[in-house]
Design an enzyme around this catalytic site. Sequence first.
Site, PDB file in Angstrom:
ATOM      1  N   SER A 146       0.851  -1.196   0.000  1.00 23.91           N
ATOM      2  CA  SER A 146       0.000   0.000   0.000  1.00 23.91           C
ATOM      3  C   SER A 146       0.880   1.237   0.000  1.00 23.91           C
ATOM      4  O   SER A 146       1.037   1.897  -1.011  1.00 23.91           O
ATOM      5  CB  SER A 146      -0.959  -0.012   1.199  1.00 23.91           C
ATOM      6  OG  SER A 146      -1.984  -0.966   0.995  1.00 23.91           O
TER       7      SER A 146
ATOM      8  N   ASP B 246       6.976  -0.614   5.002  1.00 22.22           N
ATOM      9  CA  ASP B 246       7.482  -1.754   5.764  1.00 22.22           C
ATOM     10  C   ASP B 246       8.995  -1.595   5.966  1.00 22.22           C
ATOM     11  O   ASP B 246       9.736  -1.448   4.990  1.00 22.22           O
ATOM     12  CB  ASP B 246       7.183  -3.048   5.013  1.00 22.22           C
ATOM     13  CG  ASP B 246       7.394  -4.270   5.871  1.00 22.22           C
ATOM     14  OD1 ASP B 246       6.398  -4.851   6.315  1.00 22.22           O
ATOM     15  OD2 ASP B 246       8.573  -4.622   6.127  1.00 22.22           O
TER      16      ASP B 246
ATOM     17  N   CYS C  17       3.931  10.029  10.409  1.00 19.29           N
ATOM     18  CA  CYS C  17       4.577  10.233   9.119  1.00 19.29           C
ATOM     19  C   CYS C  17       3.505  10.213   8.030  1.00 19.29           C
ATOM     20  O   CYS C  17       2.834   9.208   7.837  1.00 19.29           O
ATOM     21  CB  CYS C  17       5.612   9.130   8.887  1.00 19.29           C
ATOM     22  SG  CYS C  17       6.273   9.155   7.223  1.00 19.29           S
TER      23      CYS C  17
ATOM     24  N   VAL D 196      -2.307   3.547   4.510  1.00 14.97           N
ATOM     25  CA  VAL D 196      -3.400   3.078   5.358  1.00 14.97           C
ATOM     26  C   VAL D 196      -3.446   1.542   5.388  1.00 14.97           C
ATOM     27  O   VAL D 196      -3.663   0.935   6.437  1.00 14.97           O
ATOM     28  CB  VAL D 196      -4.744   3.668   4.855  1.00 14.97           C
ATOM     29  CG1 VAL D 196      -5.939   2.915   5.424  1.00 14.97           C
ATOM     30  CG2 VAL D 196      -4.821   5.149   5.216  1.00 14.97           C
TER      31      VAL D 196
ATOM     32  N   GLY E  54      -1.197  -1.002   5.256  1.00 10.95           N
ATOM     33  CA  GLY E  54      -0.318  -1.672   6.204  1.00 10.95           C
ATOM     34  C   GLY E  54      -0.507  -1.136   7.616  1.00 10.95           C
ATOM     35  O   GLY E  54      -0.617  -1.897   8.575  1.00 10.95           O
ATOM     36  N   HIS E  55      -0.565   0.182   7.720  1.00  9.78           N
ATOM     37  CA  HIS E  55      -0.610   0.839   9.029  1.00  9.78           C
ATOM     38  C   HIS E  55      -1.801   0.381   9.862  1.00  9.78           C
ATOM     39  O   HIS E  55      -1.642  -0.028  11.014  1.00  9.78           O
ATOM     40  CB  HIS E  55      -0.686   2.351   8.808  1.00  9.78           C
ATOM     41  CG  HIS E  55      -0.551   3.187  10.040  1.00  9.78           C
ATOM     42  ND1 HIS E  55       0.615   3.267  10.760  1.00  9.78           N
ATOM     43  CD2 HIS E  55      -1.438   3.995  10.674  1.00  9.78           C
ATOM     44  CE1 HIS E  55       0.440   4.098  11.790  1.00  9.78           C
ATOM     45  NE2 HIS E  55      -0.804   4.544  11.758  1.00  9.78           N
TER      46      HIS E  55
ATOM     47  N   TYR F 165       6.588  -2.279  13.416  1.00 11.25           N
ATOM     48  CA  TYR F 165       8.020  -2.000  13.410  1.00 11.25           C
ATOM     49  C   TYR F 165       8.739  -3.270  12.967  1.00 11.25           C
ATOM     50  O   TYR F 165       9.568  -3.837  13.676  1.00 11.25           O
ATOM     51  CB  TYR F 165       8.499  -1.548  14.794  1.00 11.25           C
ATOM     52  CG  TYR F 165       8.133  -0.115  15.124  1.00 11.25           C
ATOM     53  CD1 TYR F 165       7.473   0.684  14.198  1.00 11.25           C
ATOM     54  CD2 TYR F 165       8.446   0.443  16.354  1.00 11.25           C
ATOM     55  CE1 TYR F 165       7.127   1.986  14.488  1.00 11.25           C
ATOM     56  CE2 TYR F 165       8.112   1.754  16.657  1.00 11.25           C
ATOM     57  CZ  TYR F 165       7.455   2.518  15.721  1.00 11.25           C
ATOM     58  OH  TYR F 165       7.131   3.821  16.014  1.00 11.25           O
TER      59      TYR F 165
HETATM   60  C1  LIG Z   1       8.899   6.952   8.136  1.00 13.23           C
HETATM   61  C2  LIG Z   1       8.013   5.984   8.885  1.00 13.23           C
HETATM   62  C3  LIG Z   1       7.251   6.449   9.940  1.00 13.23           C
HETATM   63  C4  LIG Z   1       6.399   5.598  10.628  1.00 13.23           C
HETATM   64  N1  LIG Z   1       5.653   6.087  11.654  1.00 13.23           N
HETATM   65  C5  LIG Z   1       4.789   5.268  12.301  1.00 13.23           C
HETATM   66  C6  LIG Z   1       3.949   5.759  13.349  1.00 13.23           C
HETATM   67  O1  LIG Z   1       3.980   6.933  13.691  1.00 13.23           O
HETATM   68  N2  LIG Z   1       3.103   4.892  13.939  1.00 13.23           N
HETATM   69  C7  LIG Z   1       3.033   3.579  13.567  1.00 13.23           C
HETATM   70  O2  LIG Z   1       2.216   2.837  14.127  1.00 13.23           O
HETATM   71  N3  LIG Z   1       3.841   3.080  12.610  1.00 13.23           N
HETATM   72  C8  LIG Z   1       4.696   3.896  11.960  1.00 13.23           C
HETATM   73  N4  LIG Z   1       5.481   3.381  10.977  1.00 13.23           N
HETATM   74  C9  LIG Z   1       5.362   1.966  10.628  1.00 13.23           C
HETATM   75  C10 LIG Z   1       4.195   1.750   9.680  1.00 13.23           C
HETATM   76  O3  LIG Z   1       2.981   1.798  10.390  1.00 13.23           O
HETATM   77  C11 LIG Z   1       4.292   0.368   9.038  1.00 13.23           C
HETATM   78  O4  LIG Z   1       5.481   0.284   8.295  1.00 13.23           O
HETATM   79  C12 LIG Z   1       3.096   0.074   8.148  1.00 13.23           C
HETATM   80  O5  LIG Z   1       2.979  -1.316   7.972  1.00 13.23           O
HETATM   81  C13 LIG Z   1       3.226   0.764   6.816  1.00 13.23           C
HETATM   82  O6  LIG Z   1       2.105   0.581   6.014  1.00 13.23           O
HETATM   83  P1  LIG Z   1       2.291   0.746   4.446  1.00 13.23           P
HETATM   84  O7  LIG Z   1       1.011   0.447   3.805  1.00 13.23           O
HETATM   85  O8  LIG Z   1       2.950   2.054   4.156  1.00 13.23           O
HETATM   86  O9  LIG Z   1       3.402  -0.357   4.169  1.00 13.23           O
HETATM   87  P2  LIG Z   1       3.583  -1.554   3.149  1.00 13.23           P
HETATM   88  O10 LIG Z   1       5.057  -1.746   3.092  1.00 13.23           O
HETATM   89  O11 LIG Z   1       2.870  -1.310   1.885  1.00 13.23           O
HETATM   90  O12 LIG Z   1       2.913  -2.769   3.907  1.00 13.23           O
HETATM   91  C14 LIG Z   1       3.300  -3.212   5.186  1.00 13.23           C
HETATM   92  C15 LIG Z   1       2.758  -4.610   5.437  1.00 13.23           C
HETATM   93  O13 LIG Z   1       1.333  -4.615   5.305  1.00 13.23           O
HETATM   94  C16 LIG Z   1       0.927  -5.447   4.218  1.00 13.23           C
HETATM   95  N5  LIG Z   1      -0.122  -4.747   3.475  1.00 13.23           N
HETATM   96  C17 LIG Z   1      -0.032  -3.517   2.920  1.00 13.23           C
HETATM   97  N6  LIG Z   1      -1.184  -3.199   2.328  1.00 13.23           N
HETATM   98  C18 LIG Z   1      -2.024  -4.231   2.514  1.00 13.23           C
HETATM   99  C19 LIG Z   1      -3.363  -4.474   2.114  1.00 13.23           C
HETATM  100  N7  LIG Z   1      -4.049  -3.583   1.393  1.00 13.23           N
HETATM  101  N8  LIG Z   1      -3.930  -5.651   2.448  1.00 13.23           N
HETATM  102  C20 LIG Z   1      -3.233  -6.574   3.151  1.00 13.23           C
HETATM  103  N9  LIG Z   1      -1.959  -6.385   3.566  1.00 13.23           N
HETATM  104  C21 LIG Z   1      -1.361  -5.229   3.245  1.00 13.23           C
HETATM  105  C22 LIG Z   1       2.177  -5.631   3.391  1.00 13.23           C
HETATM  106  O14 LIG Z   1       2.111  -6.809   2.606  1.00 13.23           O
HETATM  107  C23 LIG Z   1       3.246  -5.648   4.445  1.00 13.23           C
HETATM  108  O15 LIG Z   1       3.283  -6.902   5.068  1.00 13.23           O
HETATM  109  C24 LIG Z   1       6.339   4.230  10.259  1.00 13.23           C
HETATM  110  C25 LIG Z   1       7.120   3.759   9.215  1.00 13.23           C
HETATM  111  C26 LIG Z   1       7.961   4.624   8.521  1.00 13.23           C
HETATM  112  C27 LIG Z   1       8.807   4.101   7.397  1.00 13.23           C
END
Ligand SMILES: Cc1cc2nc3c(=O)[nH]c(=O)nc-3n(C[C@H](O)[C@H](O)[C@H](O)COP(=O)(O)OP(=O)(O)OC[C@H]3O[C@@H](n4cnc5c(N)ncnc54)[C@H](O)[C@@H]3O)c2cc1C
Length: 527
Positions: free
Chosen positions: A103, A107, A168, A173, A175-176, A465
């Site tokens: 998303s 990660d 950030c 949304v 993964g988070h 994390y």
């Molecule tokens: C700069 C930075 C700041 C951050 N700050 C915070 C913070 O303030 N609070 C906090 O709680 N976390 C924070 N994080 C961690 C963040 O919440 C996780 O990395 C989160 O998983 C990211 O979601 P994403 O969709 O961007 O990641 P992605 O890398 O796209 O996905 C993360 C994981 O979720 C899975 N996934 C993604 N989308 C889907 C979907 N649609 N359906 C099923 N599985 C899916 C992926 O396969 C992977 O396993 C931060 C990370 C970074 C790099």
Amino acid sequence: MLLLLLLSFLNLSCSWAASGSVYETFLHCLTHQPNSTNQVSSIVYSQKNASYTSVLRAYIRNARFNSSATPKPLLVITPLQESHVQAAVICSKQVGYQLKIRSGGHDFEGISYISETPFFILDMFNLRSINIDMKEESAWVEAGAILGELYYRIWEKSKVHGFPAGVCPTVGVGGHLSGGGYGNMMRRFGLSIDNVVDAKIIDIKGRILDRKAMGEDLFWALRGGGGASFGVVLSYKIKLVPVPETVTVFRVERLLEENATDVAYKFQFVAPKTDNNLFMRMLLQPVIRNKKQTVRVTIMTLYLGGADSLVSLLGKEFPQLGLRKEDCREMSWIDSALWWASLGVGNPKTLLDRNLDSAKFLKRKSDYLQKPIPKRSLNLIWKTLMELGKTGLVFNPYGGRMDEIPESETAFPHRAGNLFKIQYSVNWDSPDIELEKNYTSQIRSLHSFMTPFVSKNPRSAYLNYRDLDIGINHNGENRYNEGRVYGVKYFNENFDRLVKVKTIVDPENFFWNEQSIPPQPGRGRRL
Ligand SMILES: Cc1cc2nc3c(=O)[nH]c(=O)nc-3n(C[C@H](O)[C@H](O)[C@H](O)COP(=O)(O)OP(=O)(O)OC[C@H]3O[C@@H](n4cnc5c(N)ncnc54)[C@H](O)[C@@H]3O)c2cc1C
Ligand SMILES: *[C@@H]1O[C@H](CO)[C@@H](O)[C@H](O)[C@H]1NC(C)=O
Ligand SMILES: *[C@@H]1O[C@H](CO)[C@@H](O)[C@H](O)[C@H]1NC(C)=O
Ligand SMILES: *[C@@H]1O[C@H](CO)[C@@H](O)[C@H](O)[C@H]1NC(C)=O
Ligand SMILES: *[C@@H]1O[C@H](CO)[C@@H](O)[C@H](O)[C@H]1NC(C)=O
Ligand SMILES: *[C@@H]1O[C@H](CO)[C@@H](O)[C@H](O)[C@H]1NC(C)=O
């Protein structure tokens, strides 16, 4: 090690060789799915496509996984509508490739866009609509939206509503929210998942299921258990929360020479116990001042209220900080989101920018602190931080609303009894592999040094994390036992229920990754 390298090299070269035909087989399958349109070919990028590299790179957020040695997907699939996601799941299963779901790409270990086995990426960035219903004070948010967009769209509709999620703005949304989601309103409103009321997911059969259709067990698992073990999350329905017109922020720094130890010590007693409207983050970093090493303690705050009451509150509870009104800034909630992200306040549109930050080379780890660290031990931690030289610690306070929600309410288990989540953090700027070894070993040393102070049996960690040091799954005969190793750290007592849900919704383990929930042993078949 050599064998592993060789194997992954072979994998890579096979995938290159097979790329053309896999692309054609996959496309053929897609066009034969119900509701497919002639748009279908435009959503699939093979390695031969001129845009393949830029599409792949667009959501790589850790520069470590942006090298020529990083394993690459055979295809990147970029759905424009729900039926494309359904078709992508069915056809990936049919052609027998692993499907990684991405998303926002944040990660920390890149597992949404890397795999050691031949794989496709299902990239959700086009599915990012946000529909806000002010009457109901709720919103449907698609997985590909980023947090900044969500905050901005809420602010367009109302200056006194917000949503408790990460700081950030470019975090996705998808993964988070499936991993928990915490931010600076956590002590008042809990995690993002504590404010999720419905969800839509595409399961292994390609069905679209909402909360009613999926049932309470799967809906429970999608709140903190990680979506990627169960299917593809399309969207979440969230409840908005009330925020005051004026909030207050401050950032105060102290060096060891300025009584930082007293501040850090007392902080541990105040931050998790104080008013729920107050979130105080503490950062501990080794720094050089006047050619001398020292440690800097930074306290960063969001207070859902005005500066006068904050100064008076902390004057009573935290005199060691010596907070003055001049240290504080009053602003709107949306400006506080900018301020926390180190962006200029006053221009909320920046929150829509998907390319805010150039990605760093980074490694993160996590821990939970359940009792305060004594002063003499703080002094040992300072010494270790300075010796290691670059790794920092971030203390995020729990308490408040987090204490009121039972551990079993959602799949995210870290609730009452935790004073802080600690993040270990190290960033660097160069692809030098020696440097990477240096810094990753440094952060591991600090983690190991912290053992006596943090949670044990299990030594807990936060799924969002992502940290592959705590265990990896290979989806082989031993996948349940491998899954238990990291599973109890991320999910404590909730691990067994997650396994039960997994065994029902995806017994063959199609939706697997390096740290997914394994099905029960003896159930299903390996792929
Ligand atoms: C700069 C930075 C700041 C951050 N700050 C915070 C913070 O303030 N609070 C906090 O709680 N976390 C924070 N994080 C961690 C963040 O919440 C996780 O990395 C989160 O998983 C990211 O979601 P994403 O969709 O961007 O990641 P992605 O890398 O796209 O996905 C993360 C994981 O979720 C899975 N996934 C993604 N989308 C889907 C979907 N649609 N359906 C099923 N599985 C899916 C992926 O396969 C992977 O396993 C931060 C990370 C970074 C790099
Ligand atoms: C096709 O799409 C329509 C409208 O989006 C939907 O109602 C219908 O159920 C879909 N059919 C299948 C087989 O998915
Ligand atoms: C690359 O993929 C896009 C989207 O599928 C397509 O429109 C374009 O024609 C492809 N280009 C090449 C050179 O294959
Ligand atoms: C990835 O590498 C390319 C080429 O060196 C560079 O342009 C891009 O900014 C890098 N992206 C990240 C996230 O490091
Ligand atoms: C540190 O604490 C001492 C004793 O409480 C106090 O006199 C001194 O002013 C403090 N220094 C700073 C920089 O806060
Ligand atoms: C490793 O990191 C430390 C601390 O920053 C530094 O002093 C040292 O020179 C680094 N070593 C290498 C090989 O980069």
